[in-house]
Design a protein around this motif. Structure first.
Motif, PDB file in Angstrom:
ATOM      1  N   PHE A 125      48.800-118.520  -3.117  1.00  0.00           N
ATOM      2  CA  PHE A 125      47.824-118.986  -2.148  1.00  0.00           C
ATOM      3  C   PHE A 125      48.540-119.255  -0.825  1.00  0.00           C
ATOM      4  O   PHE A 125      49.663-119.781  -0.818  1.00  0.00           O
ATOM      5  N   LEU A 126      47.898-118.850   0.261  1.00  0.00           N
ATOM      6  CA  LEU A 126      48.496-119.017   1.579  1.00  0.00           C
ATOM      7  C   LEU A 126      47.451-119.548   2.543  1.00  0.00           C
ATOM      8  O   LEU A 126      46.450-118.873   2.818  1.00  0.00           O
ATOM      9  N   SER A 127      47.684-120.757   3.020  1.00  0.00           N
ATOM     10  CA  SER A 127      46.806-121.333   4.022  1.00  0.00           C
ATOM     11  C   SER A 127      47.435-121.083   5.386  1.00  0.00           C
ATOM     12  O   SER A 127      48.556-121.527   5.643  1.00  0.00           O
ATOM     13  N   MET A 128      46.740-120.331   6.214  1.00  0.00           N
ATOM     14  CA  MET A 128      47.308-119.906   7.489  1.00  0.00           C
ATOM     15  C   MET A 128      46.608-120.599   8.649  1.00  0.00           C
ATOM     16  O   MET A 128      45.401-120.894   8.567  1.00  0.00           O
ATOM     17  N   GLN A 129      47.371-120.783   9.698  1.00  0.00           N
ATOM     18  CA  GLN A 129      46.781-121.237  10.954  1.00  0.00           C
ATOM     19  C   GLN A 129      46.599-120.030  11.849  1.00  0.00           C
ATOM     20  O   GLN A 129      47.475-119.146  11.911  1.00  0.00           O
ATOM     21  N   GLU A 130      45.486-120.006  12.549  1.00  0.00           N
ATOM     22  CA  GLU A 130      45.250-118.896  13.467  1.00  0.00           C
ATOM     23  C   GLU A 130      46.377-118.799  14.491  1.00  0.00           C
ATOM     24  O   GLU A 130      46.869-119.820  14.993  1.00  0.00           O
ATOM     25  N   ALA A 140      49.905-113.042  14.001  1.00  0.00           N
ATOM     26  CA  ALA A 140      48.865-113.776  14.739  1.00  0.00           C
ATOM     27  C   ALA A 140      47.560-113.806  13.945  1.00  0.00           C
ATOM     28  O   ALA A 140      46.545-113.238  14.359  1.00  0.00           O
ATOM     29  N   ALA A 141      47.593-114.498  12.829  1.00  0.00           N
ATOM     30  CA  ALA A 141      46.463-114.517  11.893  1.00  0.00           C
ATOM     31  C   ALA A 141      45.155-114.916  12.589  1.00  0.00           C
ATOM     32  O   ALA A 141      45.128-115.778  13.466  1.00  0.00           O
ATOM     33  N   VAL A 142      44.090-114.249  12.152  1.00  0.00           N
ATOM     34  CA  VAL A 142      42.736-114.577  12.606  1.00  0.00           C
ATOM     35  C   VAL A 142      41.852-114.800  11.391  1.00  0.00           C
ATOM     36  O   VAL A 142      42.162-114.324  10.285  1.00  0.00           O
ATOM     37  N   HIS A 143      40.732-115.500  11.597  1.00  0.00           N
ATOM     38  CA  HIS A 143      39.860-115.877  10.481  1.00  0.00           C
ATOM     39  C   HIS A 143      39.403-114.669   9.655  1.00  0.00           C
ATOM     40  O   HIS A 143      39.279-114.764   8.430  1.00  0.00           O
ATOM     41  N   ASP A 144      39.180-113.533  10.322  1.00  0.00           N
ATOM     42  CA  ASP A 144      38.681-112.339   9.616  1.00  0.00           C
ATOM     43  C   ASP A 144      39.645-111.824   8.555  1.00  0.00           C
ATOM     44  O   ASP A 144      39.258-111.023   7.702  1.00  0.00           O
ATOM     45  N   LEU A 145      40.879-112.277   8.582  1.00  0.00           N
ATOM     46  CA  LEU A 145      41.854-111.830   7.586  1.00  0.00           C
ATOM     47  C   LEU A 145      41.790-112.647   6.302  1.00  0.00           C
ATOM     48  O   LEU A 145      42.508-112.361   5.348  1.00  0.00           O
ATOM     49  N   SER A 146      40.943-113.655   6.257  1.00  0.00           N
ATOM     50  CA  SER A 146      40.774-114.434   5.024  1.00  0.00           C
ATOM     51  C   SER A 146      40.240-113.526   3.930  1.00  0.00           C
ATOM     52  O   SER A 146      39.187-112.901   4.069  1.00  0.00           O
ATOM     53  N   ALA A 147      40.984-113.451   2.818  1.00  0.00           N
ATOM     54  CA  ALA A 147      40.637-112.560   1.696  1.00  0.00           C
ATOM     55  C   ALA A 147      41.734-112.734   0.647  1.00  0.00           C
ATOM     56  O   ALA A 147      42.678-113.495   0.833  1.00  0.00           O
ATOM     57  N   LEU A 152      43.715-117.908   3.253  1.00  0.00           N
ATOM     58  CA  LEU A 152      42.667-118.638   3.973  1.00  0.00           C
ATOM     59  C   LEU A 152      43.203-118.965   5.362  1.00  0.00           C
ATOM     60  O   LEU A 152      44.215-119.654   5.493  1.00  0.00           O
ATOM     61  N   VAL A 153      42.551-118.405   6.358  1.00  0.00           N
ATOM     62  CA  VAL A 153      42.968-118.634   7.744  1.00  0.00           C
ATOM     63  C   VAL A 153      42.076-119.696   8.354  1.00  0.00           C
ATOM     64  O   VAL A 153      40.862-119.525   8.448  1.00  0.00           O
TER      65      VAL A 153
END
Lengths: 115, 113
Positions: free
Chosen positions: B10-15, B78-85, B110-111
């Motif tokens: 699991f990876l919680s990312m910041q945008e 540069a993570a963005v919300h749309d990459l949540s999957a 989860l971004v």
């Protein structure tokens, strides 16, 4: 160009029943593979069909059987359903004679719930 | 028996930040795939990596393969919300009898804004 299609999309069965899932491969493809994906896990290989014969099989019991028809479409049959058979069943198609250039294409899946 | 392991699970990312997902496999393989799966959906093919040193990029995603280390990485820039999957790697071994994919357990991304 139609991609891989599967039917039905959803299915609810009770323990002990039998189920048949169907898959039509991408146009031009001749090989069909079936995968089971339990909730929260990666897909697991069930078996692969080519020329209407099972060519490879994963670690699944004989309750799981399949068939491929002359038009390359395929069926997955599961007998004596168990609760643990609840999963997303994915079909993938590919071209057997050009394996180094073609990827496997996945269908939308059939979600099976066993109660 | 081929084993494929992904980490983290699991990876919680910041945008806006960069992250890497790792995929290790235990035996020589012919191809390595990366897939994306949205909740309740099927698998979407992202990359197919064929040879040692292969690098492929699409948008904010870049995948690489080191066959000697039996390691593939999926780098997110540069993570963005749309990459949540959920992201899966899969290793393919091609035999005369056919070809099958062995999947890792997946990395749920989860971004957050």
């Amino acid at each position: 160009d139609a991609g891989v299609t599967q039917s039905p999309t959803h299915l609810i069965k009770t323990r002990g029943q039998q189920v048949t899932l169907r898959c039509s491969p991408k146009s031009g493809h001749d090989t069909v593979s079936w995968y089971q994906q339990a909730l929260g896990q990666g897909p697991q290989f069930i078996f692969q069909y080519y020329e209407e014969e099972e060519r490879q099989r994963g670690n699944f019991p004989d309750r799981f059987s399949g068939h491929q028809f002359p038009n390359y479409s395929s069926e997955l049959n599961v007998n004596a359903l168990l609760l643990g058979d609840s999963a997303l069943y994915l079909c993938a198609s590919s071209l057997i004679w050009d394996p180094l250039r073609e990827t496997q294409y996945f269908g939308p899946g059939t979600r099976l719930l066993v109660l | 028996e081929l084993k494929v392991e992904q980490n983290p699970l699991f990876l919680s990312m910041q945008e806006g930040k960069n992250y890497t997902i790792y995929c290790n496999y235990s035996t020589t393989s012919d191809r390595l795939y990366w897939y994306r799966q949205d909740p309740g959906k099927s698998l979407e093919s992202l990359f197919v990596l064929l040879s040692n040193g292969a690098v492929k990029q699409e948008g904010r995603l870049m995948a690489s393969l080191d066959t000697k280390a039996r390691l593939s990485t999926l780098h997110i820039t540069a993570a963005v919300h749309d990459l949540s999957a959920t992201y899966f790697c899969a290793v393919e071994i091609i035999k005369a009898a056919g070809n099958k994919l062995t999947f890792g357990g997946g990395t749920r991304v989860l971004v957050k804004p």
